[in-house]
Design a protein around this motif. Structure first.
Motif, PDB file in Angstrom:
ATOM      1  N   GLU A  77      -3.701 -25.385  19.709  1.00 43.31           N
ATOM      2  CA  GLU A  77      -3.217 -24.147  19.100  1.00 43.31           C
ATOM      3  C   GLU A  77      -4.391 -23.265  18.671  1.00 43.31           C
ATOM      4  OE1 GLU A  77      -0.339 -22.754  15.420  1.00 43.31           O
ATOM      5  OE2 GLU A  77      -0.542 -24.877  15.860  1.00 43.31           O
ATOM      6  N   ASP A 125      -6.229 -22.033  21.964  1.00 47.56           N
ATOM      7  CA  ASP A 125      -5.427 -21.030  22.678  1.00 47.56           C
ATOM      8  C   ASP A 125      -5.466 -19.691  21.931  1.00 47.56           C
ATOM      9  OD1 ASP A 125      -4.753 -22.805  24.654  1.00 47.56           O
ATOM     10  OD2 ASP A 125      -2.651 -23.065  24.048  1.00 47.56           O
ATOM     11  N   LYS A 160      -7.084 -15.970  23.248  1.00 51.03           N
ATOM     12  CA  LYS A 160      -6.357 -14.694  23.255  1.00 51.03           C
ATOM     13  C   LYS A 160      -7.077 -13.647  22.405  1.00 51.03           C
ATOM     14  CE  LYS A 160      -2.161 -16.558  22.594  1.00 51.03           C
ATOM     15  NZ  LYS A 160      -0.747 -16.756  22.297  1.00 51.03           N
ATOM     16  N   ASN A 168      -5.881 -14.820  28.634  1.00 52.31           N
ATOM     17  CA  ASN A 168      -4.511 -15.270  28.351  1.00 52.31           C
ATOM     18  C   ASN A 168      -4.338 -16.724  28.803  1.00 52.31           C
ATOM     19  OD1 ASN A 168      -1.823 -15.719  28.031  1.00 52.31           O
ATOM     20  ND2 ASN A 168      -1.135 -13.967  29.246  1.00 52.31           N
ATOM     21  N   PRO A 169      -4.117 -17.623  27.864  1.00 55.58           N
ATOM     22  CA  PRO A 169      -4.053 -19.037  28.240  1.00 55.58           C
ATOM     23  C   PRO A 169      -2.733 -19.454  28.896  1.00 55.58           C
ATOM     24  CG  PRO A 169      -3.749 -18.808  25.877  1.00 55.58           C
ATOM     25  CD  PRO A 169      -3.999 -17.437  26.402  1.00 55.58           C
ATOM     26  N   GLU A 170      -1.749 -18.597  28.822  1.00 54.71           N
ATOM     27  CA  GLU A 170      -0.434 -19.002  29.352  1.00 54.71           C
ATOM     28  C   GLU A 170      -0.511 -19.253  30.848  1.00 54.71           C
ATOM     29  OE1 GLU A 170       2.732 -16.380  28.147  1.00 54.71           O
ATOM     30  OE2 GLU A 170       1.936 -16.336  26.100  1.00 54.71           O
ATOM     31  N   GLY A 171       0.051 -20.397  31.247  1.00 53.19           N
ATOM     32  CA  GLY A 171       0.091 -20.745  32.661  1.00 53.19           C
ATOM     33  C   GLY A 171      -1.206 -21.302  33.210  1.00 53.19           C
ATOM     34  N   LYS A 172      -2.222 -21.405  32.365  1.00 55.78           N
ATOM     35  CA  LYS A 172      -3.520 -21.919  32.830  1.00 55.78           C
ATOM     36  C   LYS A 172      -3.610 -23.428  32.591  1.00 55.78           C
ATOM     37  CE  LYS A 172      -5.273 -17.768  33.674  1.00 55.78           C
ATOM     38  NZ  LYS A 172      -4.242 -16.904  33.106  1.00 55.78           N
ATOM     39  N   LYS A 194      -8.857 -23.396  30.834  1.00 55.52           N
ATOM     40  CA  LYS A 194      -9.046 -22.897  29.466  1.00 55.52           C
ATOM     41  C   LYS A 194     -10.384 -23.381  28.881  1.00 55.52           C
ATOM     42  CE  LYS A 194      -4.697 -24.095  28.120  1.00 55.52           C
ATOM     43  NZ  LYS A 194      -3.519 -24.188  27.256  1.00 55.52           N
TER      44      LYS A 194
END
Lengths: 65, 717
Positions: free
Chosen positions: B641, B644, B648, B654-658, B663
């Motif tokens: 958390e 991430d 951002k 953007n960490p989403e989907g990585k 990351k």
């Protein structure tokens, strides 16, 4: 929202200094706490209410071994 | 203990008589030189240049070392020196923390000048015996003891074949041997290294003081950088000084009243506030174990994490219950902060002294974190047993703890196995394996002997002999310049990464400890702010080492009015105390700015000494990525958390989907770039080039433009 050491921190109604310390796990004893640049003594942590938008500084005086 | 038998085996190699001197404003104005190759003993005069430019203590040590060695000198060459000195303030009894000795030598771990500070009585008693510093050079054929009798004015070098090797026994033997009677034991201090210093590169020096209440010697350690290894390589078994007659005015200060008044003020603060602040008098530096855990700063499992669910088992409360209470545990007269705590009647469960009840000097915070949490060991008895054996065998607890944590991670990753370790199952948490490895180090056997070479050598050996990935080893091996990191987690504080990396001797926290100012208080948000802190605090702390002072009374006790000052982190009232006692002792008239310049001269001299030895440039200030951020998926996920969010908010990624690997890579690129930018800012603030070389203009401005110094610098500009 308040500023805690110049960073955003979520505010809630009735938040006291002691509750803020608990939320952040700020357990170190040598602290200097100021709200809007006014010192808060340790005896006042429980009774001092933080208001929305306040600028809070919790300065830890710890400089290692 | 048959002392007469031990003594009768001594063979006198050399004897020297000298005139007893008198101190003048903190200085004896002479130093002692001893060469154990040819048993030369002679006196040297302290010049005005030495006092003006180098002050004393570590300054004198580095000055003499510079003159003794060449750029080609290695740690185990006879010309390498060990220099021990106090400093002009050292030995006063009115102000807490004034009994430190500073030790300098070329280090087996780094190849550069090392400095280490230590309590115990040796430095002050050496000074009262007539010498501001002691140079040891050469290499003896057989083990020798050097005895300085500061009342009779005699110095002897004696072959000493039969005394014990380990310091807790040897210290007792020599105190008994050289004291004239029971009352005289308090006037003896012994410097020694133990059995493991014969084999390991991380050997330390133990300095004794005689504890008149316990009627036993106590051990304080000059721990860092392997100076005990140099000591044993010279075949010096021990140094012994005897001086009877310590009293409050022996420094013959310029203004005794000023020193008295300043001291009384601090004693009162300690009396009034220590119990509410740091509890140094109850538990010493171990008071911060659980504090570090609560702020995610306690290194666990080789600095992978900053906290652990089991930390409560080794908290300060646990050790407070084991430490003998209500004893005045100062390591020099007049120190009411009394942090030199000890556990009495501690029964050993392993090793050559198994079953014996001993005194354990500690645990210091560094020992609990290094020997304990960083190795996943949360058994307080095991921590104390490791603490005891490291001390008496003469092994630096910090290097041992950090190196053991490294080999444990290598073991858990399959880089090394039981075949390589000789059967030691070096999982995190295996205290028995750590203890056995330490005993092997003492005997010079097995895997323990290898581990004693330190992380830098182990990385090379594991890669060359066992096919380990050198990139991964460099990422997780927590050493820099060859010295193992001390026990604080620097990942979330860029300033502390600089506090470890942008140092002279390697990653030891005695230059700068900025984690709270940076990470928690957010008081130094910009690169320039951090650079200013990485200028001021290292310079301020260097000054303690020039004067024979301990850092702890500066900021481990805080005056009531400190919160109302402009710069509370500096403890301005205590800074003024130091200005006052320096002026009170020496008769000078410096102010707080000149105090910093005194340090800057020596700090820059040490940097240039490193450069002269082939180090000391920007490339040598790089730190392993484990000190900056998460190396492994396990680390990233443990604080996902946090990381991430930082990707951002700080990195713009953007960490989403990585994947976690993606990351980690993005975080690494960002944090490594931050460290480079910090390095630029710090070098600029310190008056150095972008390669880390002090400029001639800066050296002139601070008055460290000695010809031999400029000659080195010019080759690198």
């Amino acid at each position: 929202m308040i500023k805690l050491n110049n960073r955003d921190f979520e505010w809630e109604e009735g938040l006291t200094v002691q509750e803020l310390l608990n939320k952040k796990s700020y357990t170190y004893p040598k602290l200097i706490i100021k709200i809007n640049n006014v010192l808060v003594s340790s005896e006042e942590y429980v009774s001092t209410i933080i208001r929305d938008g306040d600028d809070v500084k919790v300065i830890h005086l710890l400089a290692g071994g | 203990m048959n002392i007469e038998k031990l003594k009768s085996a001594h063979k006198l190699l050399s004897e020297y008589k000298y005139e007893l001197g008198k101190l003048e404003k903190g200085y004896t104005n002479r130093t002692l030189y001893i060469n154990v190759s040819d048993n030369t003993i002679k006196e040297k005069s302290v010049t005005q240049l030495m006092k003006d430019k180098f002050i004393g203590g570590k300054g004198f040590g580095l000055y003499y070392l510079w003159n003794a060695v060449t750029p080609e000198t290695k740690w185990n060459d006879p010309e390498n020196e060990i220099v021990i000195g106090s400093g002009p303030i050292g030995g006063i009894t009115q102000y807490p923390g004034a009994g430190k000795s500073l030790v300098c030598s070329l280090s087996p771990l780094t190849g550069m000048p090392m400095d280490s500070n230590v309590g115990g009585y040796f430095g002050p008693l050496l000074k009262f015996s007539g010498f501001d510093a002691l140079e040891l050079q050469g290499k003896a054929d057989k083990d020798v003891i050097i005895f300085i009798d500061g009342n009779k004015g005699t110095i002897t070098i004696e072959e000493a074949p039969e005394e014990a090797a380990d310091s807790h026994v040897l210290g007792e033997q020599l105190t008994e041997m050289y004291a004239e009677n029971e009352e005289d034991k308090r006037n003896i201090s012994v410097v020694s290294a133990g059995s493991a210093a014969n084999h390991a590169y991380m050997g330390l020096l133990n300095f004794t003081f005689y504890d008149v209440r316990r009627k036993q010697i106590r051990l304080k350690q000059a721990g860092r950088g392997g100076i005990g290894t140099v000591f044993r390589d010279k075949h010096i078994k021990a140094l012994v000084v005897r001086f009877a007659g310590v009293k409050g005015n022996l420094n013959n200060p310029d203004d005794q009243g000023k020193i008295n008044r300043t001291g009384i003020k601090l004693h009162k603060e300690i009396h009034d506030y220590d119990a509410q602040q740091c509890k140094m008098r109850q538990v010493g530096t171990a008071n911060i174990i659980e504090v570090m855990d609560q702020y995610d700063l306690l290194p666990t499992h080789n600095y992978k994490f900053g906290s652990h669910l089991d930390t409560f088992k080794i908290s300060s409360k646990v050790f407070t219950g084991m430490i003998t209470q209500n004893t005045p545990d100062g390591c020099w007269y007049g120190c009411s902060l009394s942090c030199a705590k000890a556990v009495d009647h501690f029964e050993l469960k392993t090793g050559p002294y198994k079953g014996q009840k001993v005194i354990v000097d500690g645990p210091e915070y560094e020992n609990a974190a290094g020997l304990g949490s960083n190795c996943g060991i949360f058994d307080p008895h095991a921590v104390l047993e490791l603490n005891f054996y490291c001390d008496t065998y003469a092994i630096d607890t910090i290097s041992y703890g950090t190196t053991t944590a490294f080999v444990m991670e290598c073991y858990e990753n399959g880089i090394i196995n039981k075949e390589i370790t000789g059967g030691l199952e070096l999982h995190f948490g295996n205290a028995d394996a750590s203890l056995e490895m330490l005993h092997q180090m003492s005997r010079g056997e097995g895997f323990g002997r290898l581990v004693g070479l330190g992380i830098r050598n182990l990385k090379r050996i594991f890669a060359e002999q066992y096919g380990a990935d050198p990139v991964f080893l460099n990422d997780i091996g927590m050493e820099q310049k060859g010295l193992e990191f001390s026990e604080y987690m620097p990942k979330e504080s860029l300033a502390q990464q600089g506090g470890y990396g942008l140092t002279n001797k390697g990653p030891q926290h005695d230059e700068a400890w900025l984690i709270f100012m940076d990470m928690v208080n957010n008081q130094i948000p910009t690169f320039e702010d951090k650079a200013e802190a990485l200028h001021y605090f290292p310079m301020f702390r260097t000054w303690f080492g020039l004067n024979g002072l301990c850092k702890l009374p500066w900021n481990d006790i805080v005056p009531a009015g400190n919160k109302h000052t402009d710069e509370p982190a500096k403890i301005p009232e205590h800074v003024q105390n130091y200005v006052d006692i320096f002026n009170g002792v020496t008769g000078n008239n410096i102010d707080k700015e000149q105090l910093i310049v005194q340090s800057e001269r020596v700090y820059n001299f040490q940097r240039i000494f490193n450069i002269r030895m082939g180090f000391g440039k920007r490339i040598h200030d790089a730190i392993p990525y484990r000190a900056m951020g998460p190396v492994t998926v396990e680390e990233y996920l443990s604080r996902a958390e946090r990381y991430d969010g930082q990707l951002k908010e700080l990195v713009g990624f953007n960490p989403e989907g990585k994947t976690t690997e993606e990351k980690i890579a993005a975080m690494r690129a960002y944090r490594e770039d931050q460290y480079q930018k910090l390095t630029d800012a710090v070098y600029k603030r310190r008056g150095w080039t972008m390669d880390g070389v002090p400029t001639i203009e800066h050296l002139k401005s601070i008055g460290m433009d000695l010809p031999e110094v400029l000659e080195v610098v010019k080759k690198h500009l």
